[in-house]
Each structure stands twice: as structure tokens, then as C-alpha cells.
Design a protein around this motif. Structure first.
Motif, PDB file in Angstrom:
ATOM      1  N   LEU B 176       0.836  -1.208   0.000  1.00  0.00           N
ATOM      2  CA  LEU B 176       0.000   0.000   0.000  1.00  0.00           C
ATOM      3  C   LEU B 176       0.870   1.258   0.000  1.00  0.00           C
ATOM      4  N   LEU B 177       1.902   1.256   0.858  1.00  0.00           N
ATOM      5  CA  LEU B 177       2.773   2.435   0.970  1.00  0.00           C
ATOM      6  C   LEU B 177       3.467   2.748  -0.358  1.00  0.00           C
ATOM      7  N   MET B 178       4.009   1.713  -1.001  1.00  0.00           N
ATOM      8  CA  MET B 178       4.714   1.929  -2.282  1.00  0.00           C
ATOM      9  C   MET B 178       3.755   2.482  -3.339  1.00  0.00           C
ATOM     10  N   THR B 179       2.525   1.965  -3.339  1.00  0.00           N
ATOM     11  CA  THR B 179       1.560   2.407  -4.352  1.00  0.00           C
ATOM     12  C   THR B 179       1.116   3.853  -4.114  1.00  0.00           C
ATOM     13  N   VAL B 180       0.793   4.187  -2.865  1.00  0.00           N
ATOM     14  CA  VAL B 180       0.326   5.569  -2.611  1.00  0.00           C
ATOM     15  C   VAL B 180       1.445   6.591  -2.802  1.00  0.00           C
ATOM     16  N   MET B 181       2.686   6.181  -2.501  1.00  0.00           N
ATOM     17  CA  MET B 181       3.833   7.090  -2.724  1.00  0.00           C
ATOM     18  C   MET B 181       3.983   7.359  -4.225  1.00  0.00           C
ATOM     19  N   ASN B 182       3.867   6.290  -5.001  1.00  0.00           N
ATOM     20  CA  ASN B 182       3.987   6.398  -6.455  1.00  0.00           C
ATOM     21  C   ASN B 182       2.898   7.312  -7.033  1.00  0.00           C
ATOM     22  N   ALA B 183       1.648   7.089  -6.592  1.00  0.00           N
ATOM     23  CA  ALA B 183       0.522   7.878  -7.106  1.00  0.00           C
ATOM     24  C   ALA B 183       0.631   9.343  -6.679  1.00  0.00           C
ATOM     25  N   THR B 184       1.096   9.575  -5.428  1.00  0.00           N
ATOM     26  CA  THR B 184       1.237  10.960  -4.948  1.00  0.00           C
ATOM     27  C   THR B 184       2.307  11.701  -5.748  1.00  0.00           C
ATOM     28  N   THR B 185       3.399  11.016  -6.091  1.00  0.00           N
ATOM     29  CA  THR B 185       4.444  11.631  -6.919  1.00  0.00           C
ATOM     30  C   THR B 185       3.860  12.075  -8.263  1.00  0.00           C
ATOM     31  N   LYS B 186       2.996  11.228  -8.826  1.00  0.00           N
ATOM     32  CA  LYS B 186       2.356  11.572 -10.106  1.00  0.00           C
ATOM     33  C   LYS B 186       1.464  12.811  -9.950  1.00  0.00           C
ATOM     34  N   ALA B 187       0.767  12.913  -8.823  1.00  0.00           N
ATOM     35  CA  ALA B 187      -0.094  14.093  -8.572  1.00  0.00           C
ATOM     36  C   ALA B 187       0.744  15.363  -8.446  1.00  0.00           C
ATOM     37  N   LEU B 188       1.913  15.239  -7.797  1.00  0.00           N
ATOM     38  CA  LEU B 188       2.783  16.415  -7.617  1.00  0.00           C
ATOM     39  C   LEU B 188       3.488  16.795  -8.929  1.00  0.00           C
ATOM     40  N   ASP B 189       3.745  15.790  -9.778  1.00  0.00           N
ATOM     41  CA  ASP B 189       4.417  16.058 -11.055  1.00  0.00           C
ATOM     42  C   ASP B 189       3.453  16.538 -12.147  1.00  0.00           C
ATOM     43  N   GLY B 190       2.147  16.498 -11.865  1.00  0.00           N
ATOM     44  CA  GLY B 190       1.154  16.990 -12.813  1.00  0.00           C
ATOM     45  C   GLY B 190       0.853  16.025 -13.957  1.00  0.00           C
ATOM     46  N   GLU B 191       1.002  14.715 -13.693  1.00  0.00           N
ATOM     47  CA  GLU B 191       0.713  13.733 -14.757  1.00  0.00           C
ATOM     48  C   GLU B 191      -0.795  13.608 -14.989  1.00  0.00           C
ATOM     49  N   GLU B 192      -1.144  13.003 -16.138  1.00  0.00           N
ATOM     50  CA  GLU B 192      -2.562  12.788 -16.490  1.00  0.00           C
ATOM     51  C   GLU B 192      -3.205  11.810 -15.503  1.00  0.00           C
ATOM     52  N   PHE B 193      -4.532  11.958 -15.309  1.00  0.00           N
ATOM     53  CA  PHE B 193      -5.261  11.083 -14.386  1.00  0.00           C
ATOM     54  C   PHE B 193      -5.124   9.616 -14.793  1.00  0.00           C
ATOM     55  N   THR B 194      -5.137   9.357 -16.095  1.00  0.00           N
ATOM     56  CA  THR B 194      -5.087   7.964 -16.578  1.00  0.00           C
ATOM     57  C   THR B 194      -3.782   7.258 -16.196  1.00  0.00           C
ATOM     58  N   SER B 195      -2.711   8.048 -16.009  1.00  0.00           N
ATOM     59  CA  SER B 195      -1.425   7.420 -15.663  1.00  0.00           C
ATOM     60  C   SER B 195      -1.474   6.777 -14.264  1.00  0.00           C
ATOM     61  N   ALA B 196      -2.434   7.223 -13.429  1.00  0.00           N
ATOM     62  CA  ALA B 196      -2.516   6.700 -12.049  1.00  0.00           C
ATOM     63  C   ALA B 196      -3.517   5.550 -11.935  1.00  0.00           C
ATOM     64  N   LEU B 197      -4.176   5.219 -13.053  1.00  0.00           N
ATOM     65  CA  LEU B 197      -5.205   4.163 -12.976  1.00  0.00           C
ATOM     66  C   LEU B 197      -4.649   2.809 -12.481  1.00  0.00           C
ATOM     67  N   PRO B 198      -3.460   2.380 -12.961  1.00  0.00           N
ATOM     68  CA  PRO B 198      -2.919   1.108 -12.429  1.00  0.00           C
ATOM     69  C   PRO B 198      -2.735   1.150 -10.900  1.00  0.00           C
ATOM     70  N   ASP B 199      -2.304   2.311 -10.397  1.00  0.00           N
ATOM     71  CA  ASP B 199      -2.136   2.445  -8.937  1.00  0.00           C
ATOM     72  C   ASP B 199      -3.482   2.312  -8.220  1.00  0.00           C
ATOM     73  N   PHE B 200      -4.513   2.957  -8.806  1.00  0.00           N
ATOM     74  CA  PHE B 200      -5.846   2.889  -8.188  1.00  0.00           C
ATOM     75  C   PHE B 200      -6.394   1.464  -8.196  1.00  0.00           C
TER      76      PHE B 200
END
Lengths: 204, 224
Positions: B176-200
């Protein structure tokens, strides 16, 4: 309530072995025995709070088998190891626990009635943490009889109680013997004498 | 029907009890403030990368959860009210009530950490894709609450509660920690929503698997 060949072991140590009990409405049983003989453990097994290592405990109401899931609506327990919530008042405790159990037909009138029976109506709004040990014991009686249980189990029934408290317990016991089943776990000969039958643990 | 009313009544009891005793709330709040202040002093004027910031963010959430979430069961055990609950409620009623209470507590704690983080690191912690961040916080909180609830139930029965909780939790929460860290980095970097779908997908799967497994296991943990 029928217990058949009930044995309880903790880490290979046998607490009691092959205990069988059968009780019907209007009957009462005293569980006696020296300290450490397993009276409280047997009470927990009968109340469905502990599972037996071997043997089984079954319940029936009006001749119909009772699922263990529904046992909580039919059982009342007073015991030294049963605690109520210190941060709530006496009446709040009864109201909250009744709602968690999803009791039907328990209203403020019934709560008033049981608090008056145990002599705590005047102190109903005080936090339980301000109660003396005797008052806490009285509140346990109010909690145990609130939902008019078919099976009432009393473990060390008069601990911490004064003369008035013991008279209150006797009244509750007499009432229960008329309408349901009573089990008393005790070392006191007088308390054991309230019941029509006796089982002594740890004799061998 | 009685299952829902019993669960609702137990959650209300826990919330009222928490507001009166502050068993978990004070521990959580103090830990959040202390941890964020320590990170602030450690970083000083450095400009950490988004992956470092998101890592530190979830480290704070993890250790804050470890300091407070076990209280739901430990406080019942310490006060001797476990048996009272066993007498009035079915194991499933207790499990879902404690799970929902821990979810509310985790979600509130995550919001508090976020607000504090955005205030203290106003230049570095900028959420560029809010939808990813919101999804991560919601699903991450659910996962945290689910894992913490069953671990708390197990730990409450042990003698060494304080040390056992984080030790048991870490291997269970690492995915869980690795996944939420990865997704949060994407949110801070301004990536597209679809890029976080695998994490979700991982977070939803984690929550469902953890909650289903806990529900099946809980009766054995709770009763003996």
C-alpha cells in the motif's frame, strides 16, 4: 440449555473435563469449586464467550434450537471480569449497550425500571468512573436483566455489595427462577443454596 | 436490519467515547505536528523532489496511524470492556463498526497532514493533478484503515502491544505504501489522471482483499 461432555484446555492444561449440564425453564444450578477449579471459565463457555475444546453447548427457546448468533438476546451475565464504560453515565451505558444489541422494546421506561430495581436511579446521570465498586456491581445487574434474558448467569453474585445490595440480588434471583434459567458460580454456601442443583468442579 | 442498527450504535458509542476520553485523537494530532515539524527542521531551505516529499508525506501518515489506530481495540481490552461487547454484539457488527470508525479517523488524519504539509511546504508541495491526489488519499485511507483494524484486533490480545503493532503492520502495509507514494508523486508532477489508474486498481484490490480476509478471520481473533 444443554452442555454435553464439555472440556476446556489452555495450552495442554485441562481446566475441567467432560462436564454435562441440562437446564430447563424454572431450573437453577450452582457451580461451586475451589479457586482455580474453572468456575469462571465454565461460565464463559456457557455464555458463548469462550469455545469449548471438546463437547458442545446448545440452547433452545420454546423448543426451537437457538443459533449462537442470537444468543445475546437471551442471556444476561454478571461477573467480575465484565466491565461497563467509565466515560458514560449509568443510564447512557444501558441505552448504548441496548442499542448495540439492537434490543426490541427497551425504552426509557424500562431503563428507569431496572435502575430503580438496583437502586441507582438517583445516580443515573453520573459517570460510571465516579461510582463505587458496589454501585458498579449494581449497574452490572441492571445491564444483565435489562432485556429480560431467559438465561441469567451470576459469577460471584454478591461481591462488593452491602446488605441492601444482597437483598436486591436475592430479589433478582427469585424473579429469574420464576421466568427463566439461573446459573450461579460461587464459593459461598448461602449463594449456592439459592439454586436447586449443584455441580462441583475440581473434585478429582 | 439489526446488523446495521447495531453497527451504527457501536460507531456512535466509539465517537462519543473518543470525544470524551481523547484516547486516539490526542496521540494522532501530537504525532502529526511533531513529525511534520521534524521534517521541516531537517529539510530547512532544501528543495526536495516530488518523490522525496510524497515519500515523507506517507511516512508521516504511516507512523501517525501506528501511534493511534490500535487504540480502537486496545482501549476496549485495557478497560476490560471487550467481553461486554462480545456479549451484546456479533463479531461482524464489531468488525464493521471498528473498520468504519478507523476509516473516519484515518481520513481525518490524512486531511490534517495534507493541510499542515501544504502550509509548511507551500513552495514545494504543490498538487498539480488534484484528481489523482484525492483518489490516492481516499483509497489509501481505506486501505490503511482496513489493514490497521485487523492488526489492531490481533495486537490487542498480545502482551507487547506497543512494539508489535508497527512491526506487524509494516510488511502488510508495504504494498500500500509503495503504491500511494507512487501515485502521490504523479499528482505532484502533474501527470494525467489515466497514468494513475494502475495504482488505483492496486489500491482497490488491496482494500477488497484486506477487508474480505479480515472479515473471515475476525471472529477467530475476537472470540478466543
Amino acid at each position: 440449555m444443554t452442555a454435553t461432555g464439555v472440556t476446556k484446555e489452555f495450552n495442554r492444561r485441562t481446566i475441567f473435563r467432560d462436564v454435562s449440564i441440562s437446564l430447563s425453564q424454572g431450573e437453577s444450578l450452582a457451580i461451586t469449586g475451589r479457586n482455580g477449579s474453572g468456575k469462571s471459565t465454565l461460565v464463559k463457555v456457557v455464555a458463548g464467550l469462550l469455545s469449548a475444546t471438546r463437547g458442545k453447548v446448545e440452547y433452545a427457546v420454546d423448543g426451537k434450537p437457538l443459533e449462537i448468533e442470537n444468543l445475546r438476546y437471551h442471556i444476561g451475565l454478571v461477573s467480575p471480569y465484565l466491565q461497563l464504560y467509565d466515560e458514560f453515565s449509568g443510564s447512557e451505558n444501558l441505552e448504548l449497550l441496548s442499542k448495540i444489541r439492537s434490543d426490541v422494546g427497551i425504552d426509557s421506561g424500562r431503563i428507569q425500571q431496572v435502575l430503580e430495581t438496583v437502586g441507582l436511579w438517583e445516580r443515573r446521570s453520573d459517570y460510571v468512573r465516579t461510582y463505587s465498586s458496589g454501585m458498579k456491581q449494581r449497574l452490572k445487574y441492571a445491564f444483565a436483566v435489562l432485556h429480560r434474558p431467559s438465561l441469567l448467569i451470576l459469577d460471584e453474585p454478591t461481591s462488593n455489595l452491602d446488605h441492601d445490595g444482597i437483598a436486591m440480588v436475592k430479589k433478582v434471583v427469585d424473579e429469574q427462577k420464576k421466568q427463566g434459567v439461573l446459573i450461579v458460580a460461587t464459593n459461598d454456601a448461602d449463594e449456592a443454596g439459592w439454586c436447586s442443583a449443584n455441580i462441583e468442579l475440581g473434585k478429582h | 436490519m439489526s446488523q446495521f442498527s447495531g453497527t451504527y450504535a457501536l460507531i456512535r458509542k466509539d465517537i462519543h467515547s473518543e470525544l470524551r476520553t481523547r484516547y486516539a485523537l490526542n496521540a494522532l494530532l501530537m504525532f502529526v505536528v511533531t513529525a511534520v515539524a521534524t521534517i521541516l527542521f531537517a529539510l530547512r531551505s532544501d528543495q526536495p523532489t516530488s518523490s522525496v516529499l510524497s515519500g515523507l508525506y506517507w511516512v508521516v501518515v504511516f507512523f501517525t496511524a501506528m501511534s493511534g489506530l490500535s487504540r480502537t481495540f486496545v482501549s476496549e481490552e485495557e478497560r476490560g470492556t471487550t467481553m461486554t461487547l462480545q456479549l451484546v454484539a456479533s463479531p461482524s457488527t464489531v468488525y464493521f463498526a471498528k473498520l468504519l470508525f478507523n476509516t473516519v479517523l484515518t481520513f481525518s488524519m490524512t486531511i490534517a497532514v495534507t493541510i499542515l504539509y501544504m502550509t509548511v511546504f507551500s513552495n514545494a508541495f504543490v498538487i498539480k493533478t488534484f484528481s489523482i491526489f484525492a483518489g490516492t488519499v481516499v483509497l489509501g485511507s481505506l486501505g490503511f484503515a482496513s489493514a490497521s483494524t485487523i492488526i489492531a484486533a490481533i495486537v490487542a490480545k498480545a502482551n507487547t502491544r506497543g512494539t508489535l503493532y508497527p512491526v506487524l503492520s509494516f510488511p502488510i502495509l508495504i504494498v500500500l505504501l509503495m503504491t500511494v507514494m507512487n501515485a502521490t508523486t504523479k499528482a505532484l508532477d502533474g501527470e494525467e489522471f489515466t497514468s494513475a489508474l494502475p495504482d488505483f486498481q492496486i489500491l482497490v484490490g488491496y482494500f477488497l482483499a484486506m477487508t474480505g480476509g479480515s472479515y473471515l478471520l475476525f471472529e477467530y481473533v475476537w472470540k478466543d
